[in-house]
Design a protein around this motif. Structure first.
Motif, PDB file in Angstrom:
ATOM      1  N   SER A 140       0.833  -1.200   0.000  1.00 22.64           N
ATOM      2  CA  SER A 140       0.000   0.000   0.000  1.00 22.64           C
ATOM      3  C   SER A 140       0.867   1.249   0.000  1.00 22.64           C
ATOM      4  O   SER A 140       0.654   2.176  -0.795  1.00 22.64           O
ATOM      5  CB  SER A 140      -0.932   0.010   1.213  1.00 22.64           C
ATOM      6  OG  SER A 140      -1.897  -1.013   1.130  1.00 22.64           O
ATOM      7  N   SER A 150      -6.168   1.537   3.971  1.00 23.40           N
ATOM      8  CA  SER A 150      -6.298   0.488   2.951  1.00 23.40           C
ATOM      9  C   SER A 150      -6.368  -0.896   3.583  1.00 23.40           C
ATOM     10  O   SER A 150      -6.164  -1.060   4.789  1.00 23.40           O
ATOM     11  CB  SER A 150      -5.116   0.549   1.981  1.00 23.40           C
ATOM     12  OG  SER A 150      -3.907   0.247   2.656  1.00 23.40           O
ATOM     13  N   SER A 151      -6.646  -1.872   2.754  1.00 24.49           N
ATOM     14  CA  SER A 151      -6.651  -3.261   3.193  1.00 24.49           C
ATOM     15  C   SER A 151      -6.418  -4.126   1.961  1.00 24.49           C
ATOM     16  O   SER A 151      -6.280  -3.615   0.844  1.00 24.49           O
ATOM     17  CB  SER A 151      -7.969  -3.619   3.872  1.00 24.49           C
ATOM     18  OG  SER A 151      -7.923  -4.929   4.416  1.00 24.49           O
ATOM     19  N   SER A 330      -9.176  -0.002  -6.282  1.00 24.94           N
ATOM     20  CA  SER A 330      -8.570  -1.295  -5.956  1.00 24.94           C
ATOM     21  C   SER A 330      -7.486  -1.585  -6.981  1.00 24.94           C
ATOM     22  O   SER A 330      -7.514  -1.065  -8.095  1.00 24.94           O
ATOM     23  CB  SER A 330      -9.611  -2.423  -5.937  1.00 24.94           C
ATOM     24  OG  SER A 330     -10.276  -2.527  -7.181  1.00 24.94           O
ATOM     25  N   ASN A 352      -9.907   1.830   0.407  1.00 25.43           N
ATOM     26  CA  ASN A 352     -10.694   2.040   1.620  1.00 25.43           C
ATOM     27  C   ASN A 352     -11.177   0.699   2.147  1.00 25.43           C
ATOM     28  O   ASN A 352     -12.001   0.043   1.507  1.00 25.43           O
ATOM     29  CB  ASN A 352     -11.892   2.953   1.330  1.00 25.43           C
ATOM     30  CG  ASN A 352     -11.457   4.330   0.869  1.00 25.43           C
ATOM     31  OD1 ASN A 352     -10.623   4.964   1.500  1.00 25.43           O
ATOM     32  ND2 ASN A 352     -12.013   4.795  -0.250  1.00 25.43           N
ATOM     33  N   GLN A 353     -10.670   0.315   3.312  1.00 24.94           N
ATOM     34  CA  GLN A 353     -11.022  -1.000   3.835  1.00 24.94           C
ATOM     35  C   GLN A 353     -12.515  -1.123   4.110  1.00 24.94           C
ATOM     36  O   GLN A 353     -13.065  -2.229   4.146  1.00 24.94           O
ATOM     37  CB  GLN A 353     -10.225  -1.303   5.094  1.00 24.94           C
ATOM     38  CG  GLN A 353     -10.346  -0.296   6.214  1.00 24.94           C
ATOM     39  CD  GLN A 353      -9.437  -0.643   7.383  1.00 24.94           C
ATOM     40  OE1 GLN A 353      -9.236  -1.823   7.698  1.00 24.94           O
ATOM     41  NE2 GLN A 353      -8.862   0.359   8.019  1.00 24.94           N
ATOM     42  N   LEU A 356     -14.763  -3.382   1.918  1.00 27.02           N
ATOM     43  CA  LEU A 356     -14.876  -4.821   2.127  1.00 27.02           C
ATOM     44  C   LEU A 356     -16.124  -5.189   2.927  1.00 27.02           C
ATOM     45  O   LEU A 356     -16.563  -6.344   2.906  1.00 27.02           O
ATOM     46  CB  LEU A 356     -13.619  -5.358   2.821  1.00 27.02           C
ATOM     47  CG  LEU A 356     -12.329  -5.208   1.997  1.00 27.02           C
ATOM     48  CD1 LEU A 356     -11.114  -5.595   2.820  1.00 27.02           C
ATOM     49  CD2 LEU A 356     -12.394  -6.043   0.727  1.00 27.02           C
TER      50      LEU A 356
END
Length: 543
Positions: A140, A150-151, A330, A352-353, A356
């Motif tokens: 990231s 992020s994730s 993504s 942006n996590q 999810l």
């Protein structure tokens, strides 16, 4: 024989769960024996042993053996299946986007395979789950995402990274699709140079291949922004919803780099103009191009690593697109491509996590899992089982290379690619099709003696009157490839590849091209010169 007697023999075929010096030595010896047998297959050729045609009809007759075998016998049988395998790290292999894996990455795969962590849950993977979070954070930061926001997760290949990206976009454009099903008005955009996995993704997600809108590319193999805007406006005016725009940052055949910054700006303009109640998702398919991010802050003027001017120009050209990866929602990343890890090591990152949460399942749907623990990505991943092999392989190479090492290895293969193009351009019988491209793949054609190679490339591409010439020269280049390939199989050249459609002419015909894909750190100038000499040799023999 009683089952207990057989069981004792079977137990010897497993690594022992408790330290056992004698058996541990046997385990190590068994691995070394396998490696020795593989090493015995090596010659100076870019393959293991001899190429043996596979008898697939006979393979259908295979049946489960009646009794048990030994580790030694099975090992020998397994090694035999590697006969004829291309050695992708060999300096005379320039075949495709398949790298040689490093020793630490192989050790990472071995360790993860040995203890079988499932990174769906930290209870089943312990600190291997932590390693995934570390790699996500490192990557990231590298591409410009905020690691705090992020994730990401490792998944089953580059196709899966695009699948995740489009799925998140679908849930944004058409809320609650995961429960209600896919509406008929969702569309996805991709360029005609984008990976064909986009077709699989929209088909498998239920969006439908008829709703995949393919946008032509420019001569630089970038998505045509004018046509993208026109098609996007048409879609929105007709009441459809944009599930995703797939931007390609490093196409397989030509390393085309879409203008991600302009795509994002267009998306934002459309949101305001059409008063959209959602934000069309942009997925960057950067499974090849991500590694060039290590040059985002490289001082190209001082050039401390001493790359040649043409190499610096290529690196800077790639980074003018790659440095905008952070504008995507993504990103797909393959460590088993330009990260020099074994298959499979693919990571999908989300900026942006919170995205999810759109695909997160309710705990009651998984009553036997996730009762405790601190890390439970299996609550939103497509997979229930996710191996730790790709994670430890990627982490191993990040630790091994660092930023400097990645710069050196990427810079070297770009430099060898630029040298190849220089050599090809130094002969009147060969022409480079992607001369201004910045990656490590070179697409080129050769022509018979007497053909004006300075004019023919443009004539065949633009003028339908040259269709006959194009088709004839397509076949000629196929014959050139066959000769070069056969020579390489005899140890007298370099293994390259070919593509039946580098791109289509303005009148719709495919252009056949010879292809060199340099991805081995062992390739040097002598190997580059061999490619050219073999092509010219073929030109003298093929009619």
């Amino acid at each position: 024989m009683a089952y207990r007697d057989i069981l004792e023999k079977i137990r010897l075929a497993f690594p022992q769960p408790v330290s056992h010096p004698i058996h541990d030595s046997y385990f190590v010896h068994s691995i070394m024996r396998a490696l020795d047998q593989v090493d015995a297959l090596k010659t100076q050729l870019p393959m293991l042993g001899n190429v043996v045609p596979g008898d697939f009809e006979r393979a259908k007759e295979a049946r489960l053996p009646d009794g048990i075998s030994s580790v030694e016998d099975v090992t020998t049988e397994l090694v035999n299946y590697l006969q004829g395998m291309t050695i992708f790290g060999h300096p005379r292999t320039q075949q495709n986007v398949i790298p040689p894996p490093t020793i630490p990455s192989l050790i990472g795969v071995l360790l993860a395979s040995l203890y079988n962590p499932n990174i769906a849950w930290d209870e089943y993977s312990r600190l291997v789950a932590l390693a995934e979070v570390e790699v996500v954070a490192m990557t990231s930061k590298l591409i410009g995402f905020d690691p705090e926001e992020s994730s990401g997760v490792f998944t089953f290949g580059g196709t899966a990274t695009t699948l995740y990206g489009v799925k998140l976009g679908l849930e944004k454009a058409c809320p609650e699709t995961i429960g209600k099903g896919v509406p008929g008005n969702a569309v996805v955009f991709v360029s005609d140079a984008g990976h064909y996995c986009a077709t699989n993704v929209v088909g498998w997600l239920g969006i439908g291949t008829n709703n995949l809108i393919t946008i032509p590319t420019t001569v630089e193999n970038e998505i045509d922004l004018v046509q993208l805007e026109q098609q996007a406006r048409r879609v929105l005016e007709n009441g459809n919803r944009i599930a995703a725009i797939i931007a390609t940052l490093g196409t397989t055949d030509s390393f085309g780099l879409d203008d991600l910054q302009s795509i994002a700006a267009l998306r934002d303009t459309l949101i305001k103009e059409f008063k959209l109640d959602y934000k069309p998702h942009i997925h960057a398919d950067a499974v090849i191009g991500w590694a060039w991010s290590v040059f985002n802050d490289y001082d190209v003027e001082k050039n401390p690593l001493g790359f040649r001017p043409r190499t610096i120009r290529a690196l800077a050209g790639a980074c003018r697109r790659i440095r905008h990866l952070s504008t995507a929602d993504s990103v797909g990343i393959d460590f088993h491509k330009t990260g020099f890890a074994p298959y499979i090591s693919s990571l999908v990152l989300v900026k942006n996590q919170a995205d999810l949460e759109l695909v997160t399942r309710h705990p009651e749907q998984m009553p036997y899992l996730y009762h405790f623990g601190d890390h439970r990505p299996g609550m939103f991943t497509l997979e229930t089982s996710r191996s730790g092999t790709g994670v430890l392989a990627a982490l191993a190479n990040f630790r091994l290379f660092g930023e400097q090492g990645l710069r050196v290895i990427i810079g070297h293969i770009v430099e060898m690619t630029q040298l190849l193009r220089e050599h090809l351009e130094g002969h009147e019988g060969t022409t480079v099709l992607n001369r201004d491209n910045f990656g490590t793949v070179t697409l080129f054609r050769t022509y018979p003696i007497g053909v004006d190679t300075f004019l023919i490339k443009r004539q065949e591409f633009e003028d339908a009157n040259y269709r006959g010439s194009l088709l004839s020269h397509n076949e000629y280049n196929r014959k050139i490839f066959e000769y070069v390939h056969s020579e390489a199989m005899e140890g007298r050249g370099v293994v390259i590849s070919t593509t039946d459609c580098y791109r289509r002419t303005e009148y719709g015909e495919p252009i056949v091209a010879l292809k060199s894909f340099i991805l081995s750190p062992f390739v040097d100038e002598v190997d580059v010169e061999t490619v050219v000499s073999k092509v010219l040799e073929a030109r003298g023999k093929v009619s």
